[in-house]
Design an enzyme around this catalytic site. Structure first.
Site, mmCIF file in Angstrom:
data_model
loop_
_atom_site.group_PDB
_atom_site.id
_atom_site.type_symbol
_atom_site.label_atom_id
_atom_site.label_comp_id
_atom_site.label_asym_id
_atom_site.label_seq_id
_atom_site.Cartn_x
_atom_site.Cartn_y
_atom_site.Cartn_z
ATOM 1 N N TYR A 42 -6.280 -2.344 -2.706
ATOM 2 C CA TYR A 42 -4.792 -2.334 -3.057
ATOM 3 C C TYR A 42 -4.317 -3.570 -2.431
ATOM 4 O O TYR A 42 -3.566 -4.146 -2.847
ATOM 5 C CB TYR A 42 -4.211 -1.164 -2.295
ATOM 6 C CG TYR A 42 -2.751 -1.190 -2.438
ATOM 7 C CD1 TYR A 42 -2.120 -0.883 -3.607
ATOM 8 C CD2 TYR A 42 -2.441 -1.266 -1.120
ATOM 9 C CE1 TYR A 42 -0.663 -0.863 -3.371
ATOM 10 C CE2 TYR A 42 -0.783 -1.448 -1.074
ATOM 11 C CZ TYR A 42 -0.211 -1.351 -2.250
ATOM 12 O OH TYR A 42 1.325 -1.273 -2.360
ATOM 13 N N LYS B 212 -2.441 -6.754 -3.960
ATOM 14 C CA LYS B 212 -1.036 -7.158 -3.885
ATOM 15 C C LYS B 212 -1.197 -8.643 -3.292
ATOM 16 O O LYS B 212 0.185 -9.418 -3.543
ATOM 17 C CB LYS B 212 -0.497 -6.302 -2.588
ATOM 18 C CG LYS B 212 -0.211 -5.046 -3.225
ATOM 19 C CD LYS B 212 1.044 -4.924 -4.304
ATOM 20 C CE LYS B 212 1.479 -3.741 -4.824
ATOM 21 N NZ LYS B 212 2.457 -3.719 -5.826
ATOM 22 N N ASP C 41 0.627 2.684 -20.672
ATOM 23 C CA ASP C 41 -0.502 2.750 -19.593
ATOM 24 C C ASP C 41 -1.290 1.697 -19.241
ATOM 25 O O ASP C 41 -1.833 1.058 -20.070
ATOM 26 C CB ASP C 41 -1.542 3.971 -20.377
ATOM 27 C CG ASP C 41 -3.054 4.205 -19.304
ATOM 28 O OD1 ASP C 41 -2.644 3.695 -18.407
ATOM 29 O OD2 ASP C 41 -3.745 4.641 -19.962
ATOM 30 N N THR D 169 7.827 6.752 0.012
ATOM 31 C CA THR D 169 7.544 7.248 -1.466
ATOM 32 C C THR D 169 6.321 8.211 -1.151
ATOM 33 O O THR D 169 5.910 8.310 -0.107
ATOM 34 C CB THR D 169 7.085 6.129 -2.111
ATOM 35 O OG1 THR D 169 5.792 5.462 -1.667
ATOM 36 C CG2 THR D 169 7.988 4.908 -2.268
#
Length: 253
Positions: free
Chosen positions: A158, A162, A62, A193
């Site tokens: 996010y 990245k 995790d 995805t």
């Protein structure tokens, strides 16, 4: 093809999307694969089903828990020498500029923990291992959002995460190239995805997203997997440090 025969790859996030496609392609090319999964073990099992039992290892971790990446590395490295690390696992929490403080704080915490802090620890472990064994290859998954910002304001954390993992990879490349460590950044555009399909809802749905892409379609995850498998061979050493865009000409630099 067997251009990866004799090489062992640790791949994070092997249960779905790019990770699952990559696990399958690596196996087809002859690699041994240590496939990491978070909660969806069944997906990882399916992704490595074509790899001989002796050449596959499933490792659960995790990555939202501090220290999990070090445990993941040690379990994989105890199995056999790791030649290639592919850092693919990531989360995409919502961090709304106009939302509640608690949601903003938690989203940033998740993005940094899963997408930056644990991968950084994993890369650090891998680097020590590579240097002790005469070299190795690091491949990280960034995003075109790291280069141009996210088109969705709620995905700021996010996109920022990245950018951070790309910079870390470049730092490894610059400092350890002479010692046999290759490091590559793969920066996909919108890959087909479940995460991309979910985020497409904020932009009018999948058809609306496809309509603004140069090829009229999202990137198939198998194409990203093929690129990762090529980089894993280590045959193009002077590509180290490069960021490779995979977006169907929708963002040309």
């Amino acid at each position: 093809m067997s251009d990866l025969a004799g090489r062992t790859v640790l791949l994070t996030g092997a249960s779905r999307g790019i990770g699952a496609a990559t696990a399958r392609v690596l196996g087809e090319r002859g690699a041994a694969v240590a496939a990491h999964y978070g909660s969806y073990r069944e997906g990882a099992e399916e992704a490595v089903a074509g790899i001989p039992d002796a050449d596959r290892l499933l490792v659960g971790a995790d990555l939202s828990r501090p220290g999990a990446a070090r445990e993941l590395w040690r379990e994989a490295a105890a199995w056999r020498r790791i030649d290639v690390l592919v850092v693919n696992a990531a989360t995409m929490p919502t961090t709304a500029f106009t939302g509640e403080d608690a949601g903003w704080d938690e989203g940033w915490r998740q993005a940094l923990q899963v997408n930056v802090l644990e991968p950084a620890s994993l890369i650090r472990e891998a680097l020590a291992h590579f240097l002790a064994h005469g070299g190795g290859t690091l491949i990280t998954l960034s995003s075109w959002a790291a280069q141009r910002g996210s088109a969705i304001a709620d995905l700021a954390a996010y996109a920022s995460s990245k950018a951070a993992i790309a910079n870390l990879t470049q730092t490894v490349a610059r400092n350890y190239a002479a010692r046999g460590v290759l490091a590559h950044v793969v920066a996909p555009g919108i890959v087909r995805t479940r995460l991309s399909e979910a985020s497409a809802a904020a932009r009018g749905g999948v058809d609306a997203v496809n309509a603004v892409l140069a090829m009229g379609e999202m990137v198939p995850p198998e194409e990203v997997a093929e690129l990762i498998a090529f980089l894993a061979t280590g045959t193009c050493r002077h590509l180290t440090g490069a960021t490779i865009d995979v977006n169907g000409a929708s963002h040309v630099r």
